[in-house]
Design a protein around this motif. Sequence first.
Motif, PDB file in Angstrom:
ATOM      1  N   SER A  64      95.396  22.408   7.635  1.00 34.64           N
ATOM      2  CA  SER A  64      94.229  21.906   8.359  1.00 34.64           C
ATOM      3  C   SER A  64      94.476  21.731   9.841  1.00 34.64           C
ATOM      4  N   LYS A  65      95.738  21.778  10.261  1.00 38.26           N
ATOM      5  CA  LYS A  65      96.015  21.581  11.681  1.00 38.26           C
ATOM      6  C   LYS A  65      95.481  22.743  12.492  1.00 38.26           C
ATOM      7  N   GLY A  66      95.031  22.442  13.721  1.00 40.34           N
ATOM      8  CA  GLY A  66      94.571  23.506  14.596  1.00 40.34           C
ATOM      9  C   GLY A  66      95.723  24.414  14.987  1.00 40.34           C
ATOM     10  N   LYS A  67      95.404  25.650  15.343  1.00 42.79           N
ATOM     11  CA  LYS A  67      96.454  26.617  15.649  1.00 42.79           C
ATOM     12  C   LYS A  67      97.330  26.168  16.802  1.00 42.79           C
ATOM     13  N   ASP A  68      96.751  25.408  17.761  1.00 42.59           N
ATOM     14  CA  ASP A  68      97.541  25.031  18.922  1.00 42.59           C
ATOM     15  C   ASP A  68      98.539  23.933  18.608  1.00 42.59           C
ATOM     16  N   THR A  69      98.443  23.280  17.433  1.00 44.20           N
ATOM     17  CA  THR A  69      99.413  22.251  17.069  1.00 44.20           C
ATOM     18  C   THR A  69     100.287  22.674  15.904  1.00 44.20           C
ATOM     19  N   LYS A  70     100.277  23.959  15.574  1.00 45.99           N
ATOM     20  CA  LYS A  70     101.236  24.494  14.611  1.00 45.99           C
ATOM     21  C   LYS A  70     102.380  25.124  15.393  1.00 45.99           C
ATOM     22  N   PRO A  71     103.625  24.909  14.962  1.00 49.71           N
ATOM     23  CA  PRO A  71     104.721  25.605  15.635  1.00 49.71           C
ATOM     24  C   PRO A  71     104.534  27.122  15.563  1.00 49.71           C
ATOM     25  N   HIS A  72     104.692  27.790  16.707  1.00 49.07           N
ATOM     26  CA  HIS A  72     104.619  29.246  16.774  1.00 49.07           C
ATOM     27  C   HIS A  72     106.057  29.782  16.760  1.00 49.07           C
ATOM     28  N   ILE A  73     106.393  30.559  15.734  1.00 45.33           N
ATOM     29  CA  ILE A  73     107.755  31.041  15.537  1.00 45.33           C
ATOM     30  C   ILE A  73     107.761  32.563  15.667  1.00 45.33           C
ATOM     31  N   GLY A  74     108.502  33.092  16.619  1.00 47.10           N
ATOM     32  CA  GLY A  74     108.570  34.528  16.847  1.00 47.10           C
ATOM     33  C   GLY A  74     109.771  35.142  16.153  1.00 47.10           C
ATOM     34  N   ILE A  75     109.555  36.285  15.475  1.00 46.79           N
ATOM     35  CA  ILE A  75     110.627  37.014  14.800  1.00 46.79           C
ATOM     36  C   ILE A  75     110.921  38.263  15.633  1.00 46.79           C
ATOM     37  N   PHE A  76     112.152  38.375  16.144  1.00 47.87           N
ATOM     38  CA  PHE A  76     112.523  39.463  17.044  1.00 47.87           C
ATOM     39  C   PHE A  76     113.730  40.211  16.486  1.00 47.87           C
ATOM     40  N   GLY A  77     113.875  41.442  16.893  1.00 46.89           N
ATOM     41  CA  GLY A  77     115.031  42.235  16.483  1.00 46.89           C
ATOM     42  C   GLY A  77     114.733  43.721  16.574  1.00 46.89           C
ATOM     43  N   ARG A  78     115.736  44.522  16.234  1.00 45.01           N
ATOM     44  CA  ARG A  78     115.582  45.972  16.277  1.00 45.01           C
ATOM     45  C   ARG A  78     114.667  46.457  15.156  1.00 45.01           C
TER      46      ARG A  78
END
Length: 409
Positions: free
Chosen positions: A2-16
Motif C-alpha cells: 500500500s505504500k506509495g512508490k516514492d516511499t518504497k526502497p528502489h533497488i537497482g540490479i546491475f551487471g554484465r
Amino acid sequence: MSKGKDTKPHIGIFGRRNNGKSSLINALAGQELAIVSDVAGTTTDPVKKSMEIPGIGPVILIDTAGIDDTGELGLKRVEKSREMLKVIDFAILVITGNEFSQEEEKLIAEFEEKAVPFLVLHNKSDLQPLGAGLKQDLETRYTVPVLEFSAISRHGVDGLVAAMQRLIPESAYTAPSMLGDLISYGDVVLLITPIDIEAPEGRMILPQVQAIRDILDHDGIAVVCKEREVDGFIRRMNPKPALVVTDSQVFLKADAAVPPEIPLTSFSILLARQRGDFRNYLKGTPKLSELKDGDRILILESCTHHVSCDDIGRVKIPRWLGNFTGKKLEYEVVAGLSKLPRDIRDYAMVIQCGGCVITRKQIINRLKPAVDAGIPVTNYGMAIAWIHGIYKRAVAPFSEGDHGENDYL
C-alpha cells in the motif's frame, strides 16, 4: 504494497549481460516476474518490478541492461541503465565466473560518487564458486559484502536479504511530512484549490490530495475551497485556520484575502521543502531579479502531461517572469526525466516543478549538475511568490524549522 512508490526502497540490479540479473529478481520474488533467457542482452531498457521481499517489505526492483553491451544501440542501453543511479536507494552488482574488471570498477566508482550503498553478488556459484582471493580483495577495496549466490537453487537468498536489511538506508523507507511539523492536534488547515482547465475532471491534482492526507495523518482538519470563496469563508471561519495553503497560480488573490497574521504558503512550496533542494531553492530564488536579456531558463517538469493553453510551466511562468524582469528571456522545457538538450552551464536559471510524482532523491540528483556548476535553482511556487512580491510571507512558515532555512530569508 500500500505504500506509495516514492516511499518504497528502489533497488537497482546491475551487471554484465547474461549474469542472471533477471533470474535474481525471480529468485527474490519466488516467482517468474522477469523474462529470463540464455540469450545475452534479453533485458534492454530498465524495467521496474514492484514486489515484496520477506523481511524487507515492499520494494521497487529495477532490472537493467548489461553494462558490457556494445554497438550504438547497446551504448544507449548502458547509458539508460546508468541513469537509474539517480533513482535508486541501493544497488546490487551481479558478477559471475569470478569476472571483475574495468566495467565493474567504473560502475562502483559511480555508486560511490552518487553515495549509493551497494553489495557485490557472485551469481551462478553452482557452476563456479566465488574465489576466496577475489572475495577478500573486493571486500578490502570497497568494504562491502561480497556474497555467493545461485538464482537457480536460490542458495544464498537468506544471506542476501539479511545484507540488504543492514545496508538499505532508513531514508529509503520514509518520506518527510509535507506539513506535519507546522500544525498541532486539531488545527484547521485551509486549502485553496482552483478548479481550472489543468485540473483533471472529477479529480483533484496530486499535491492537493497529498496535502489532505498529510493533514489527516497528523490529526489536523482539512478544509477545502475554491479561490472565490476564500474572502467570505475566512470571515465566518471560527477558529481561524492555523495555516492556509494555496495553489501558486492564485497566490496574489490568496495573499489579499488571508489576514497577515495567518501563515500562508503554497502546495508547490510545501513540496519544495518535502522533496526538493530547499536550501538551494532559497539561495537561488532571489537570483530571478538578476536575469539579463538573452538569458536561457531551463524549466524542469517531472511528469509528462497534456499541455493546455494556460500551462503553468510553459505559459504562465514565462509570461510572469518576462513581465517581472522586463527582459527578453529564452526558455527550454524538459519533461519527465529526459536528458538535457545542452550543457547545464548554458542556462542562467533552473526552475523545477513541485515534483509530486518523483522522489526527493530524483529531484536532488536532477538539480545536482546545476548546483555544482553554480547555476541558481528554484521551484515553481517559490519563483511565483518572488515574482508577485509575496516571497517572504510564503516561506515564513518554515523560517523557524531545523533546516537552516532562515539563513537565506
